[in-house]
Design an enzyme around this catalytic site. Structure first.
Site, short mmCIF file in Angstrom:
data_model
loop_
_atom_site.label_atom_id
_atom_site.label_comp_id
_atom_site.label_asym_id
_atom_site.label_seq_id
_atom_site.Cartn_x
_atom_site.Cartn_y
_atom_site.Cartn_z
N HIS A 296 80.00 -57.54 66.36
CA HIS A 296 78.74 -58.27 66.47
C HIS A 296 77.97 -58.02 65.17
O HIS A 296 77.39 -58.94 64.61
CB HIS A 296 77.97 -57.81 67.70
CG HIS A 296 76.74 -58.63 67.96
ND1 HIS A 296 76.78 -60.00 68.06
CD2 HIS A 296 75.43 -58.29 68.12
CE1 HIS A 296 75.56 -60.47 68.27
NE2 HIS A 296 74.72 -59.45 68.30
N GLU A 307 76.88 -50.24 68.33
CA GLU A 307 78.21 -50.85 68.37
C GLU A 307 79.28 -49.89 67.85
O GLU A 307 80.36 -49.79 68.43
CB GLU A 307 78.22 -52.15 67.55
CG GLU A 307 79.55 -52.89 67.65
CD GLU A 307 79.50 -54.31 67.09
OE1 GLU A 307 78.50 -54.67 66.43
OE2 GLU A 307 80.47 -55.06 67.33
N HIS A 333 73.48 -64.81 61.06
CA HIS A 333 73.52 -64.71 62.51
C HIS A 333 73.08 -66.03 63.13
O HIS A 333 71.90 -66.35 63.19
CB HIS A 333 72.60 -63.58 62.97
CG HIS A 333 72.77 -63.23 64.42
ND1 HIS A 333 73.53 -63.98 65.28
CD2 HIS A 333 72.28 -62.20 65.15
CE1 HIS A 333 73.50 -63.43 66.48
NE2 HIS A 333 72.75 -62.35 66.44
N PHE A 392 70.52 -60.17 73.02
CA PHE A 392 69.23 -59.81 73.59
C PHE A 392 69.29 -60.11 75.08
O PHE A 392 69.92 -61.08 75.51
CB PHE A 392 68.13 -60.69 72.95
CG PHE A 392 67.55 -60.10 71.70
CD1 PHE A 392 68.06 -58.95 71.13
CD2 PHE A 392 66.46 -60.72 71.10
CE1 PHE A 392 67.50 -58.42 69.97
CE2 PHE A 392 65.90 -60.20 69.94
CZ PHE A 392 66.42 -59.05 69.38
#
Lengths: 404, 82
Positions: A296, A307, A333, A392
């Site tokens: 990610h 992560e 992103h 999120f």
């Protein structure tokens, strides 16, 4: 249960408007991140964010007629554009029977951001009415609907919206539907087109945006860079693809999902680990089989250290050596499209026998003791790999891919 | 006749069929104008003439078959407005 393979992939993102263009950029470590002034936003002077990752050089009139452009805003245009490449490459002939059994499942975090902002501008600033196509252009299912209409696909079709995990959840869901036999094939992926003044300023307000560069897993990283783009894929049963002699890009072997049920924005190791473990188990693999991860890797302090901890938690000491690429360092992103753009990157890597770099890397962060392939691509045969997306809202999605 | 020519030009912009001659007798269906096009057409006509057209896609009170139907309705609303 059917084995599920990807036979077509299409992408449009800040580092390429096709799989081939993206492949070249990934190998070269070329960044698509640019000065915000390139956007010519209505409110450019009021946006503090200095860098963004836009799709550049996309001229709608080159790909759609005036009538289509009227009905489709950028988010749907990117989705249909990528779907054309994916379906074209797959070489599938959607006859009436197959079209009836083909799902269209497309993730997006927001939907038609430019349409929403234009509508609000007219209502609140200009005391005018929103354009009558505001609703059909902005609805989050517009990209899925437009793909369905463009190719006459009549199976189950809908949008999945789970912020930055939207695309991965969509592909995971499509995978499960093809695997279980609910549908024969699926066109799936994700898209975002949110580089508008309102969205940028909303993201600024969260204080997670980088001012200089996106440098995931590196010491000195300052946050994420917002981007645009789409990735669309054709999924079908292995036996169908083999029978028609299709070129198989890879197998989707497993899908893992979980929720943190904790903080709305702060990521948690346990939730991430759970999704990674579930994907590996669902694929019938073991952690030691994984030889590459597309992370990610947003470039925020919190995501990257969490992560890295999750990767070590699941892969153990091997997690320090497995190459982990954070391609957002190059393409930014794209929120609901991110997982699809990264899946496109992973497909390129698997088929080209390399791992893309995490660019802008300065020096190792002791909180991220993984090999993030700093700055330069590396030759690497990939037999089994993961693609991580952590959203999120604490919503996690991980896909496990396997070479066929 | 300016209302008529203005209306025809706006209708031409919405048409997907590229007919060379569009006049009062032209059927909207011949022009490929479908439901959403109609909504956008009404929107543009309202902006152009500064009027409010009481058109509702769910009601048959104001149904337009031909270009002439649209021209007459607009001319009437413009006249009413003074």
């Amino acid at each position: 249960m059917h084995r599920v393979v990807i036979t077509g992939a299409g992408v449009i993102c800040p580092i390429g408007a096709s799989m081939v263009e993206m492949d070249a950029a990934l190998r070269a470590g070329r960044s698509g991140i640019k000065d915000v002034a390139t956007l010519n936003l209505v409110d450019n002077d009021r946006v503090n964010q200095k860098i963004i990752a836009p799709v550049t050089g996309f001229v709608p009139e080159d790909h759609f007629d005036a009538r289509e452009i009227g009905m489709m805003e950028t988010v749907s245009q990117y989705a249909v554009f990528a779907a054309r490449e994916a379906i074209g490459r797959a070489g599938l002939d959607f006859n009436e029977e197959l079209a009836d059994e083909t799902a269209v499942i497309v993730g997006t975090g927001i939907g038609g951001q430019s349409t929403q902002e234009e509508g609000y501008r007219r209502v609140y600033l200009e005391n005018k009415r929103p354009h009558p196509f505001t609703v059909p252009r902005m609805m989050p299912n517009a990209p899925a609907s437009q793909i369905s209409m463009a190719f006459g696909l009549k199976g189950p079709s809908y949008a999945i919206s789970s912020a930055c995990a939207s695309a991965t959840h969509a592909v995971g869901n499509a995978f499960q539907m093809v695997r279980s036999g609910v549908v024969r094939a699926a066109v799936t992926g994700g898209v975002e087109a949110c580089l508008q003044a309102g969205a940028l300023r909303a993201w600024e307000a969260l204080r997670v945006m980088a001012s200089d560069a996106c440098r995931p897993f590196s010491l000195g990283r300052k946050g994420m860079v917002l981007g645009d783009g789409a990735g669309i894929f054709v999924l079908e049963r292995y036996e169908d693809a083999a029978a028609r002699g299709a070129h198989i890009l890879c197998e989707i072997a497993g899908n893992g999902m979980s929720a943190d049920a904790g903080d709305l924005t702060a990521p948690e190791v346990e939730g991430m680990s759970k999704a990674i473990r579930r994907a590996i188990a669902d694929a019938g693999l073991n952690p030691e089989d994984i030889d590459h991860i597309n992370a990610h890797g947003t470039g925020t302090l919190a995501n990257d250290r969490t992560e890295a901890a999750a990767i070590l938690d699941v892969l153990g000491d091997r997690g320090r050596k497995v190459p982990v690429s954070a391609t957002k360092s190059m393409h930014g992103h794209a929120l609901g499209g991110a997982g699809a753009i990264e899946l496109a990157a992973l497909i390129n890597a698997m088929n080209g026998n390399y791992v893309p770099p995490t660019i802008n890397f300065v020096e190792p962060d002791p909180d991220c003791p993984i090999d993030c392939v700093p700055n330069e691509a590396r030759d690497c045969r990939i037999d089994a790999a993961l693609s991580n997306s952590f959203a999120f809202g604490g919503l996690n999605g991980v896909l496990a891919l396997r070479r066929v | 006749m300016s209302v008529e020519s203005d209306v025809i030009e706006i209708i031409r912009g919405k048409s997907s069929e590229g007919l060379e001659i569009i006049d009062r007798g032209t059927q909207l269906s011949e022009l490929g104008i479908e439901s959403l096009d109609m909504v956008e057409l009404i929107f543009e006509l309202e902006d152009k003439f500064g009027i409010e057209i009481p058109y509702n896609a769910n009601s048959s009170e104001m149904e337009f078959q031909t270009v002439g139907d649209v021209v007459d309705a607009i001319a009437k609303l413009v006249a009413e407005q003074g």
